[in-house]
Write an enzyme that holds these catalytic residues in place. Structure first.
Site, PDB file in Angstrom:
ATOM      1  CG  PHE A 167     -20.004  31.584  29.355  1.00  0.00           C
ATOM      2  CD1 PHE A 167     -19.541  31.799  30.640  1.00  0.00           C
ATOM      3  CD2 PHE A 167     -20.533  30.332  29.042  1.00  0.00           C
ATOM      4  CE1 PHE A 167     -19.609  30.799  31.600  1.00  0.00           C
ATOM      5  CE2 PHE A 167     -20.610  29.333  30.000  1.00  0.00           C
ATOM      6  CZ  PHE A 167     -20.145  29.571  31.277  1.00  0.00           C
ATOM      7  CD  GLN A 168     -17.845  27.119  29.756  1.00  0.00           C
ATOM      8  OE1 GLN A 168     -18.359  26.515  28.820  1.00  0.00           O
ATOM      9  NE2 GLN A 168     -17.725  26.589  30.960  1.00  0.00           N
ATOM     10  CE  LYS A 197     -23.641  25.288  20.951  1.00  0.00           C
ATOM     11  NZ  LYS A 197     -24.277  25.701  22.207  1.00  0.00           N
ATOM     12  CG  MET A 238      12.995  13.084  42.836  1.00  0.00           C
ATOM     13  SD  MET A 238      14.300  11.875  43.192  1.00  0.00           S
ATOM     14  CE  MET A 238      13.901  10.600  41.994  1.00  0.00           C
TER      15      MET A 238
END
Lengths: 165, 577
Positions: free
Chosen positions: B112-113, B162, B477
């Site tokens: 996850f993530q 982590k 632009m």
């Protein structure tokens, strides 16, 4: 003019170092003909050999951009001086009937070795410059090659010159 | 004493003197955020989007010279920083971006993530690291700051799993970083410097062209003294503006695609060109085959790969801009050869003739607000002394042309990558670094919407930024190029369904003004600049059809400029292919 150059690199033996070099070549559109890499006797360092081609300006940029990578410790363009290059090729060739002797003879001429044998096939090891390997492949009878594996070029400067930390 | 990785992280930042950490928490970063909670040395600034964090850190870095620091979580936290990292990379801005990563044991499992942050950022960083052991954390952080801030600066990413932030080890922060494969050059080669100076002094039609390297290398004072000693004309790139005082008579304005007529013509006609801290990019050179056709070139740069990359150079000098300019100055002063005053006089006569064209003249209007008019007033009211950030597009070019920057680090914009959405968050970083100075974000209604959520951050931290929104209801632009090169097929460049910016600003708790008449421009600007403690969003409804002039079309030579229709005399080919 597009010349062939062999760039030899000492780089930190770190995860990701190889992809930094490979990524640089793809991101900037430089050409890689072959790339070999393995750790050296000093396990913190890897030695990489890249065969590339390009104009003088492109080669200058390649060496500058490589030098800019933090993981690159030293590099040299071997083609700027006397050097030796070698490439190893493993080749599986059909060797039946009359071909069997013919193939063996060609191995001897090119100073290769037969390293595995079956009823129908030889597995051959040949070492030399890329052109020698190309020449060997051309001599083999049409359709006889089952498989080739080339290591890519390794190179080293002649004499006392060396790439060291 | 043993500390957790998270505590070590915070200690290291404090050791590096980090004042502000721009970031956004998330799962993998929770230990780090917990460690931040219990200290008061490093102030965390909570942004609303990770892209905003990187631009804010970038603005902080550009305006101070110190590295900007970012902390985000893994996965989307990391991918959202990529635009900001690439922006900093293109302009050589020192950033240290910490991305949290999933726990080491989960890496590679599509957790996850999880995203390969080191892999994703590799092509747009100066260097990056994945920390594999808590014992490597402090030394990696030391290396990251060292690499980001030395040589040609740039962003460095440090990816921290982590579990590393929970593991404990003895804390030790090294005084210096030792990296055998990294040793930036400082001093230039004296023989090359001698050659460069001799060539410069032999010039009949000299030109000096300098870029962001002067700002990054703190070489502004040396450059100014050097240019004045020689009396040679000087131009700056977009990134170099402010490194030479814009009101000085030797300054010809910006060069390149939207450079001044005099700067571009002088580039085209010069016989010796000194380039310092500039990289000859395509917006500067135009058609390489027609670039400085008569010039012998001396190029000073701290990055050897910038030299000879696109344009062949006669005298390459690798070195730090400030050190090399000081060495060149010594040699100029000691030299028996002096600049050729006779040749220089006629060169300046020629330049004054080009300057006399007044290429930045525009058609004034009583009914429609001209964007240039707003910027001229902004310049006058701030005395050229504000920090000005911009987004990307027409408003950016006009600011570069009409705001005369006298000092370096005042003009903050995304030059190389051209990142819309940069201006507002960058202004936040600048305002944190300079709480008592006027910080203006010049933007457009398209750009501002790309990071407009940061108006909330501005409210939380009471940042009194002045937003000048030049609202022409077009991606200006893009519209300009469509007008010139696509037979006015304005494909998807019209900005429909715009919010009421005044109400929007007010809903975030700021002050909003809508200005529709030229006669109100000065008064509103004055009033807004006077509100020292409020963010003021000024929505200027401007002329939709205004174009940026001069313009060197892509792939054209410097002498083939397209000039504003109101410039009566057009001595060169003004037709664009």
């Amino acid at each position: 003019m597009s010349d062939r150059h062999i760039i030899s690199i000492l780089l930190e033996n770190e995860a990701g170092a190889l992809s930094r070099v490979a990524g640089l070549f793809s991101a900037r559109g430089y050409n890689i003909q072959s790339l070999t890499v393995a750790p050296t006797e000093d396990e913190t360092l890897s030695r990489m050999t890249i065969v590339t081609s390009g104009s003088e300006r492109v080669i200058e940029q390649i060496t500058k951009q490589l030098n800019k990578l933090v993981d690159v410790v030293r590099l040299v363009d071997l083609t700027e001086g006397p050097h030796i290059e070698r490439e190893m090729m493993l080749i599986k060739v059909r060797a039946e009937g009359s071909l069997r002797d013919e193939v063996k003879r060609l191995v001897d001429i090119f100073r290769g070795r037969v390293i595995d044998v079956t009823d129908a096939f030889y597995t051959i090891e040949v070492t030399g410059t890329g052109t020698k390997l190309d020449a060997y492949l051309e001599t083999l009878p049409t359709g006889s090659i089952m498989e080739t594996v080339r290591s890519g070029v390794s190179g080293i400067a002649r004499g006392e010159k060396g790439l060291q930390v | 004493m043993e500390l957790t990785g998270a505590d070590i992280f915070v200690r290291c930042l404090a050791e590096e003197g980090v004042e502000y950490l721009f970031g956004y928490p998330g799962g993998a970063a929770l230990h780090l955020y917990d460690a931040l909670y219990t200290q008061d040395k490093v102030q965390h600034i909570l942004v609303r989007h990770e892209q905003g964090a990187t631009h804010a850190a970038d603005g902080y870095a550009r305006s101070t010279g110190r590295p900007g620091v970012v902390l985000v979580t893994s996965g989307p936290g990391a991918t959202n920083t990529v635009t900001g990292i690439a922006t900093a990379h293109m302009d050589s801005i020192p950033l240290v971006v910490f991305t949290a990563q999933v726990a080491s044991a989960l890496i590679g499992d599509d957790a996850f993530q999880e995203v390969d942050s080191v892999g994703i950022t590799r092509p747009c960083v100066k260097h990056n690291f994945l920390v594999r052991d808590v014992r490597d954390l402090a030394v990696t952080i030391k290396k990251a700051f060292y690499i980001a801030t030395t040589g040609r600066p740039g962003p460095v990413v440090v990816d921290i799993p982590k579990d590393i932030t929970a593991h404990k080890t003895e804390y030790f922060y090294p005084e210096t970083a030792v990296i055998r494969s990294y040793s930036p050059v400082k001093k230039g080669h004296q023989t090359q410097i001698k050659k460069g100076v001799e060539l410069l002094l032999s010039a009949k039609r000299p030109m000096i062209y300098t870029g962001g390297g002067i700002v990054l290398g703190e070489a502004s004072a040396s450059l100014t003294a050097f240019v004045r000693e020689l009396g040679y004309p000087i131009t700056n790139t977009l990134m170099g503006l402010g490194s030479y005082p814009a009101t000085d008579s030797l300054f010809l304005g910006m060069l390149g695609m939207h450079g001044t007529y005099e700067a571009n013509m002088a580039m085209h006609e010069c016989d010796v060109l000194l380039a310092v801290g500039a990289r000859f990019d395509d917006r500067i050179t135009g058609d390489l085959a027609q670039f400085c056709p008569h010039a012998r070139i001396v190029h000073v740069d701290v990055d050897p790969s910038s030299i000879g990359k696109t344009v062949p150079v006669e005298v390459p000098i690798v070195g730090d801009a400030d050190t090399v300019l000081q060495d060149m100055m010594k040699r100029v002063k000691a030299s028996d050869t002096k600049p050729d005053s006779h040749a220089l006089k006629s060169w300046w006569q020629q330049i004054e003739q080009w300057r006399g064209l007044k290429c930045l003249t525009y058609q004034k209007s009583d009914e429609l607000i001209k964007p240039q008019y707003v910027l001229e007033h902004l310049y006058e009211l701030t005395g050229g002394d504000a920090y000005v950030t911009s987004d990307v597009g027409q408003h950016q070019m006009w600011t570069a042309q009409y705001y005369k920057f006298e000092q370096p680090r005042r003009w903050i914009n995304s030059g190389g990558l051209g990142t819309m959405g940069f201006g507002l968050p960058a202004a936040m970083g600048v305002q944190f670094a300079h709480p008592n100075d006027t910080v203006v974000c010049v933007t457009g209604e398209a750009s501002i919407q790309m990071c407009i959520q940061e108006l909330s951050t501005c409210k939380q931290y009471a940042l009194p930024i002045k937003v000048v929104n030049l609202n022409n209801r077009y991606m200006g632009m893009v519209r300009q190029w469509q007008e010139f090169f696509y037979e006015k097929r304005y494909s998807h460049s019209y900005m429909e369904a715009l919010p009421d910016f005044t109400l929007l600003a007010e809903s975030y708790g700021h002050v909003g003004f809508k200005i529709t008449k030229p006669s109100d421009v000065e008064g509103v600007l004055k009033e807004a600049l006077g509100m020292k403690d409020r963010l003021v969003f000024m929505d200027f409804i401007t002329d939709q059809k205004e174009n940026v002039y001069p313009m060197v079309g892509a792939g054209k030579g410097h002498h083939e400029m397209h000039l504003a229709p109101c410039n009566a005399v057009v001595p060169t080919d003004r037709e664009l292919a």
